[in-house]
Enzyme design. Structure first.
Site, PDB file in Angstrom:
ATOM      1  N   ASP A  78       1.624   9.298  13.843  1.00 51.80           N
ATOM      2  CA  ASP A  78       2.200   7.763  13.960  1.00 51.80           C
ATOM      3  C   ASP A  78       3.539   8.096  13.735  1.00 51.80           C
ATOM      4  OD1 ASP A  78       2.237   8.943  11.278  1.00 51.80           O
ATOM      5  OD2 ASP A  78       1.813   6.905  10.483  1.00 51.80           O
ATOM      6  N   THR A 132       0.900  -1.428  -0.018  1.00 57.01           N
ATOM      7  CA  THR A 132      -0.165   0.122   0.161  1.00 57.01           C
ATOM      8  C   THR A 132       0.907   1.101  -0.082  1.00 57.01           C
ATOM      9  OG1 THR A 132      -1.635  -1.388   1.301  1.00 57.01           O
ATOM     10  CG2 THR A 132      -1.972   0.958   1.185  1.00 57.01           C
ATOM     11  N   ASP A 151       5.657   8.180  11.237  1.00 53.09           N
ATOM     12  CA  ASP A 151       6.320   9.378   9.909  1.00 53.09           C
ATOM     13  C   ASP A 151       5.538  10.344   9.768  1.00 53.09           C
ATOM     14  OD1 ASP A 151       4.005   7.663   9.091  1.00 53.09           O
ATOM     15  OD2 ASP A 151       4.974   7.852   6.894  1.00 53.09           O
ATOM     16  N   SER A 202       6.045   3.659   8.623  1.00 51.67           N
ATOM     17  CA  SER A 202       4.998   4.384   9.209  1.00 51.67           C
ATOM     18  C   SER A 202       4.479   3.869  10.742  1.00 51.67           C
ATOM     19  CB  SER A 202       3.745   4.154   8.275  1.00 51.67           C
ATOM     20  OG  SER A 202       2.824   5.208   8.592  1.00 51.67           O
ATOM     21  N   HIS A 203       3.422   3.358  10.684  1.00 50.34           N
ATOM     22  CA  HIS A 203       2.809   2.958  12.049  1.00 50.34           C
ATOM     23  C   HIS A 203       3.500   1.733  12.501  1.00 50.34           C
ATOM     24  CE1 HIS A 203       0.369   1.149   8.933  1.00 50.34           C
ATOM     25  NE2 HIS A 203       0.212   0.313   9.514  1.00 50.34           N
ATOM     26  N   ARG A 234      -8.907  -6.795   7.552  1.00 49.11           N
ATOM     27  CA  ARG A 234      -9.523  -5.710   8.011  1.00 49.11           C
ATOM     28  C   ARG A 234     -11.120  -5.721   7.644  1.00 49.11           C
ATOM     29  NH1 ARG A 234      -5.228  -2.920   9.615  1.00 49.11           N
ATOM     30  NH2 ARG A 234      -3.548  -2.313   8.089  1.00 49.11           N
ATOM     31  N   GLU A 258      -8.644   9.124   4.716  1.00 45.88           N
ATOM     32  CA  GLU A 258      -8.704   7.631   5.022  1.00 45.88           C
ATOM     33  C   GLU A 258      -9.400   7.616   6.398  1.00 45.88           C
ATOM     34  OE1 GLU A 258      -6.054   5.256   2.388  1.00 45.88           O
ATOM     35  OE2 GLU A 258      -4.714   6.433   3.353  1.00 45.88           O
ATOM     36  N   GLU A 259      -9.780   6.347   6.577  1.00 47.06           N
ATOM     37  CA  GLU A 259     -10.500   5.993   7.957  1.00 47.06           C
ATOM     38  C   GLU A 259      -9.435   5.538   8.781  1.00 47.06           C
ATOM     39  OE1 GLU A 259      -9.854   2.727   8.469  1.00 47.06           O
ATOM     40  OE2 GLU A 259      -8.739   2.515   6.558  1.00 47.06           O
ATOM     41  N   SER A 260      -8.248   5.382   8.269  1.00 48.02           N
ATOM     42  CA  SER A 260      -6.997   4.851   9.073  1.00 48.02           C
ATOM     43  C   SER A 260      -6.291   6.176   9.608  1.00 48.02           C
ATOM     44  CB  SER A 260      -6.138   4.000   8.188  1.00 48.02           C
ATOM     45  OG  SER A 260      -5.574   4.735   7.103  1.00 48.02           O
ATOM     46  N   LYS A 295      -0.807  12.632   3.243  1.00 48.23           N
ATOM     47  CA  LYS A 295      -1.607  12.749   4.346  1.00 48.23           C
ATOM     48  C   LYS A 295      -0.565  13.527   5.550  1.00 48.23           C
ATOM     49  CE  LYS A 295      -1.710   7.964   6.128  1.00 48.23           C
ATOM     50  NZ  LYS A 295      -0.938   7.101   4.703  1.00 48.23           N
ATOM     51  N   ASP A 308       2.414  11.170   9.458  1.00 45.45           N
ATOM     52  CA  ASP A 308       1.147  11.514   8.130  1.00 45.45           C
ATOM     53  C   ASP A 308      -0.232  11.078   8.913  1.00 45.45           C
ATOM     54  OD1 ASP A 308       1.426   8.737   8.152  1.00 45.45           O
ATOM     55  OD2 ASP A 308       2.034   8.791   5.876  1.00 45.45           O
ATOM     56  N   ARG A 309      -0.070  10.658  10.044  1.00 43.99           N
ATOM     57  CA  ARG A 309      -1.698  10.108  10.510  1.00 43.99           C
ATOM     58  C   ARG A 309      -2.093  11.066  11.776  1.00 43.99           C
ATOM     59  NH1 ARG A 309      -2.659   3.980  10.072  1.00 43.99           N
ATOM     60  NH2 ARG A 309      -1.483   3.438   8.678  1.00 43.99           N
ATOM     61  N   THR A 337      -7.827   2.083  -1.223  1.00 39.52           N
ATOM     62  CA  THR A 337      -6.729   2.567   0.068  1.00 39.52           C
ATOM     63  C   THR A 337      -5.472   2.917  -0.420  1.00 39.52           C
ATOM     64  OG1 THR A 337      -8.307   1.225   1.448  1.00 39.52           O
ATOM     65  CG2 THR A 337      -5.994   1.375   1.954  1.00 39.52           C
TER      66      THR A 337
HETATM   67  C1  VG1 Z   1      -2.890   0.984   5.914  1.00 38.15           C
HETATM   68  C2  VG1 Z   1      -4.090   2.077   5.996  1.00 38.15           C
HETATM   69  C3  VG1 Z   1      -4.297   2.831   4.802  1.00 38.15           C
HETATM   70  C4  VG1 Z   1      -2.915   3.672   4.527  1.00 38.15           C
HETATM   71  C5  VG1 Z   1      -1.641   2.850   4.859  1.00 38.15           C
HETATM   72  C6  VG1 Z   1      -0.570   3.586   4.648  1.00 38.15           C
HETATM   73  O1  VG1 Z   1      -2.879  -0.006   4.657  1.00 38.15           O
HETATM   74  O2  VG1 Z   1      -5.231   1.115   5.907  1.00 38.15           O
HETATM   75  O3  VG1 Z   1      -5.326   3.679   4.663  1.00 38.15           O
HETATM   76  O4  VG1 Z   1      -2.872   4.551   3.390  1.00 38.15           O
HETATM   77  O5  VG1 Z   1      -1.816   2.137   5.795  1.00 38.15           O
HETATM   78  O6  VG1 Z   1      -0.515   4.390   5.855  1.00 38.15           O
HETATM   79  P1  VG1 Z   1      -3.147  -1.440   4.683  1.00 38.15           P
HETATM   80  O7  VG1 Z   1      -2.793  -1.834   3.380  1.00 38.15           O
HETATM   81  O8  VG1 Z   1      -2.552  -1.772   5.835  1.00 38.15           O
HETATM   82  O9  VG1 Z   1      -4.536  -1.427   5.217  1.00 38.15           O
HETATM   83  V1  VG1 Z   1       0.938   4.726   6.821  1.00 38.15           V
HETATM   84  O10 VG1 Z   1       0.687   6.098   7.719  1.00 38.15           O
HETATM   85  O11 VG1 Z   1       1.444   3.392   6.663  1.00 38.15           O
HETATM   86  O12 VG1 Z   1       2.080   5.599   5.266  1.00 38.15           O
HETATM   87 CO    CO Z   2       2.366   6.807   8.413  1.00 40.14          CO
END
Ligand code: VG1
Ligand code: CO
Length: 542
Positions: A276, A17, A278, A112-113, A495, A362-364, A375, A280-281, A343
C-alpha cells in the site's frame, strides 16, 4: 530565530484508526498542520535534546509538511531529527529507525492506502519510542490539546535540502538526512534466509511486486532485484509519485487486479505481491491461489520456524477482532497465547513489548511481527518467499494443506464506501439496540449464539477500549461483524466482515462469496444495510 505564532483551534483534529487523515485542502489551511504537530509536542515529556524520526510515503504535501515539522522540532528543543532522503520513509522503516537508533519518537506523514494528490488525502501520525503508533491515551490527549491550542513555535529560516545524504545544523538541532532503505533491507537479511530465496529465484521461480507508485518501490528494488537476484523489472510501478500515478494504493483484489490477473494467467509469474501507500500492507498471490490476509497470518505463524529470525519459535499471536480465527487454531496447536484486539496496529504494541506475542495480523492486508512495531508489507512477502523456498512447494499447495490440517475459515469483507454519515450512524445505533434480543433467534439454518459490541481490556496496561465493532456469532463458529471505518475522509464507510469455519476438507474448494451467501443475506436482514444506505451492493469486496 525561534518565533511564536498565535493560532486558533480547529475542531476536527481527532485522530482515527491510524493518525489524523484529511484531504490536502483541509491540511493546507493556515496553521492546520502546525496546530496538530504542536499539539503532539505539547504532550511529550523529556524529549529535549533527544532524537525525532520524520518520514513519509512521498504523497502530495509530504515535502511541505516535513519542512514545517523540522523547524517546529528545532523550536521545540529536539536535539536531532533523522529524516529519510527526499522525505521518504515507509511506515515499517520509520518504526525500525526509531528502534535502531533509540529515538524518542517519530512523525510519519501518510494516509496509507488512501489516494494521494492535490485534492486527495494526507495524514500525520505520531509513533512512540518503541516504534509503534501512539496508544489511544496519547492520541486522545493530542486531540484535547488541539481544541485549546493558541500558539505554536517555529523557526524563521529557509527550507532544508532533503535530496542529499548529510547532516545540517538547524538552530542548534542536527538534521541528519539518511538513506531510507539500507537499514530496513539489512534488518530483513537478519530475519530471512536470503540464500534460500536467491536459490529459489535462480531456479526460475518468477516473482513480481507491484509497488503501486507508492513508497515501497525503492525498498523492493533493493531487496528483490539487487539482493535476491530477481530480474530487473520484477518490481512494477517502482517510482514513488506524489499522486501514486493515480493508483489507489490499496493492495487488494480490486486495486491490484492487474497483478492478480497476471499471476493467474498460465504464462504469468509464479508469485505476485503488492503493497500500500506507506508500505505496511501486503497482498500475496500464488499461481492459482489468492491468500486471504487472515490465512496469511495463520500460515506464517504455523511455518514461522522455517525463517532464521523465528527459528526458536513464536511467543504468541495477536489479531484484530474482525480478522478470521484461522490463526487461533494455529495458536491452539502450538500451545501459545492468542490475543484478540480492536482494529488498528496501536493495540499490538503493548503485547509485543511485554513479550506476549511475536506475530500479529489484520484482515485488511496487514501482517507483522515484533521486529518492528508496525505492520510490514515487504516483511510478509519475504516471509512467504522464505516458506516457499524452504518447503519447496507452491503457495497453492501450502495453503491447501494448511486448510486440510486446520480447517478453512471462509472469509470476506464488504465495504460500503462514502455512505451518508447519518445513515451509517443510524444503522449502527439500530444494531446496538437489537443486541440484547438477538441471541437465540434463528435465520434460516443459522442460530445466533451471542451478540455484542466488542470491548478490549488491554492485559498489559489495563486500559479499556469500548465500541470497537458489533459482532454477531452463530452456533457452529460462523459470524458477521459490523464497524465503521476510522480512516476515511469523506462520508462514512461501513465494513461488514463475514466468516464461516469449515472443517471438512471435501468442502474447501467452494467459491468464497458462494460459501458465505447465507451469512451475507442474514447480515443485510439484521442490519438493514440496503434499506438504510440505499446501496444495492458493496463498493469493494475483498
Ligand atoms: C483500516 C483497516 C485497519 C488498519 C487501518 C490502518 O482501518 O481496517 O485494519 O489498521 O486501516 O491501516 P479502518 O478504521 O478504516 O477500518 V493503514 O495501512 O491505513 O496505516
Ligand atoms: Co498503510
Amino acid at each position: 530565530m525561534i518565533k511564536t505564532v498565535s493560532t486558533t483551534p480547529y475542531k476536527d483534529q481527532k485522530p482515527g484508526t491510524s493518525g489524523l487523515r484529511k484531504k490536502v485542502p483541509v491540511f493546507a489551511q493556515e496553521n492546520y498542520a502546525e496546530n496538530f504537530i504542536q499539539s503532539i509536542f505539547d504532550n511529550l515529556e523529556g524529549f529535549e535534546g533527544k532524537t525525532l524520526v520524520i518520514g513519509g510515503d512521498g504523497r502530495y504535501y509530504n515535502r511541505e509538511v516535513i519542512q514545517k515539522a523540522l523547524k517546529m522540532a528545532a523550536a521545540a528543543g529536539f536535539g536531532k531529527v533523522m529524516v529519510g532522503k527526499g522525505g521518504i520513509l515507509s511506515t515499517p522503516a520509520a518504526s525500525h529507525i526509531i528502534r535502531k537508533y533509540g529515538a524518542f519518537g517519530g512523525i510519519v506523514l501518510s494516509a496509507s492506502h488512501n489516494p494521494g494528490g492535490p485534492t486527495e488525502d494526507f495524514g500525520i501520525k505520531y509513533n512512540i519510542g518503541n516504534g509503534g503508533p501512539a496508544p489511544e491515551k496519547i492520541t486522545d490527549a493530542i486531540f484535547a490539546r488541539t481544541q485549546v491550542i493558541d500558539s505554536y513555535k517555529t523557526l524563521d529560516v529557509a527550507d532544508i535540502d532533503l535530496d542529499g545524504i548529510g547532516s545540517f545544523d538547524l538552530a542548534g538541532m542536527v538534521v541528519e538526512v539518511i538513506d531510507p532503505v539500507t537499514d530496513y533491507a539489512d534488518l530483513m537479511e537478519t530475519l530471512f534466509d536470503f540464500a534460500a530465496i536467491r536459490g529459489l529465484i535462480a531456479s526460475g521461480f518468477r516473482v513480481v511486486i507491484d509497488s503501486m507508485s507508492a513508497v515501497t518501490g525503492p525498498y523492493a528494488v533493493e531487496i528483490l532485484e539487487k539482493r535476491l537476484g530477481a530480474a530487473k523489472g520484477s518490481v512494477r510501478n517502482e517510482i514513488p509519485l506524489p499522486d501514486f500515478g493515480h493508483h489507489h494504493p490499496d493492495p487488494n483484489l480490486v486495486h491490484a487486479k492487474a497483478l492478480y490477473d497476471d499471476v493467474m494467467s498460465p504464462e504469468g509469474p509464479d508469485f505476485g505481491a503488492a503493497s500500500d501507500g506507506d508500505g505496511d500492507r501486503n497482498m500475496v498471490v500464488g499461481k492459482g491461489m489468492f491468500v486471504t490476509p487472515s490465512d496469511s497470518l495463520a500460515v506464517i505463524a504455523a511455518n514461522a520456524t522455517l525463517a532464521p529470525g523465528y527459528a526458536s519459535g513464536i511467543a504468541g499471536i495477536a489479531r484484530s477482532m474482525p480478522t478470521s480465527a484461522a490463526a487461533d487454531r494455529v495458536a491452539e496447536k502450538l500451545g501459545i497465547g492468542m490475543y484478540e484486539t480492536p482494529t488498528g496496529w496501536k493495540y499490538f504494541g503493548n503485547l509485543m513489548d511485554a513479550g506476549k506475542v511475536t506475530v500479529c495480523g489484520e484482515e485488511s492486508f496487514g501482517t507483522g511481527s515484533s521486529h518492528v512495531r508496525e505492520k510490514d508489507g515487504l516483511w510478509a512477502v519475504l516471509f512467504w518467499l522464505n516458506i516457499v523456498a524452504a518447503r519447496k512447494e507452491s503457495v497453492k499447495d501450502i495453503v491447501t494443506k494448511h486448510w486440510a490440517e486446520y480447517g478453512r475459515n471462509y472469509y470476506s469483507r464488504h465495504d460500503y464506501e462514502e455512505v451518508d454519515t447519518q445513515a451509517a450512524n443510524g444503522l449502527v445505533a439500530n444494531l446496538r439496540d437489537k443486541l440484547a434480543t438477538l441471541p437465540g433467534q434463528t435465520f434460516g439454518d443459522l442460530t445466533v449464539e451471542s451478540a455484542d459490541d466488542f470491548a478490549y481490556l488491554d492485559p498489559v496496561d489495563g486500559s479499556v477500549s469500548k465500541n470497537q465493532g458489533i459482532r454477531i456469532l452463530f452456533k457452529g463458529g460462523s459470524r458477521v461483524v459490523f464497524r465503521l471505518s476510522g480512516t476515511g475522509t469523506s462520508g462514512a464507510t461501513l465494513r461488514l466482515y463475514v466468516e464461516r469455519y469449515e472443517p471438512d476438507a471435501s468442502r474447501h474448494a467452494i467459491e468464497t462469496q458462494a460459501a458465505l451467501a447465507d451469512l451475507i443475506a442474514v447480515a443485510d436482514e439484521i442490519a438493514e444495510i440496503k434499506a438504510r444506505t440505499g446501496r444495492d451492493a458493496p463498493t469493494v469486496i475483498t
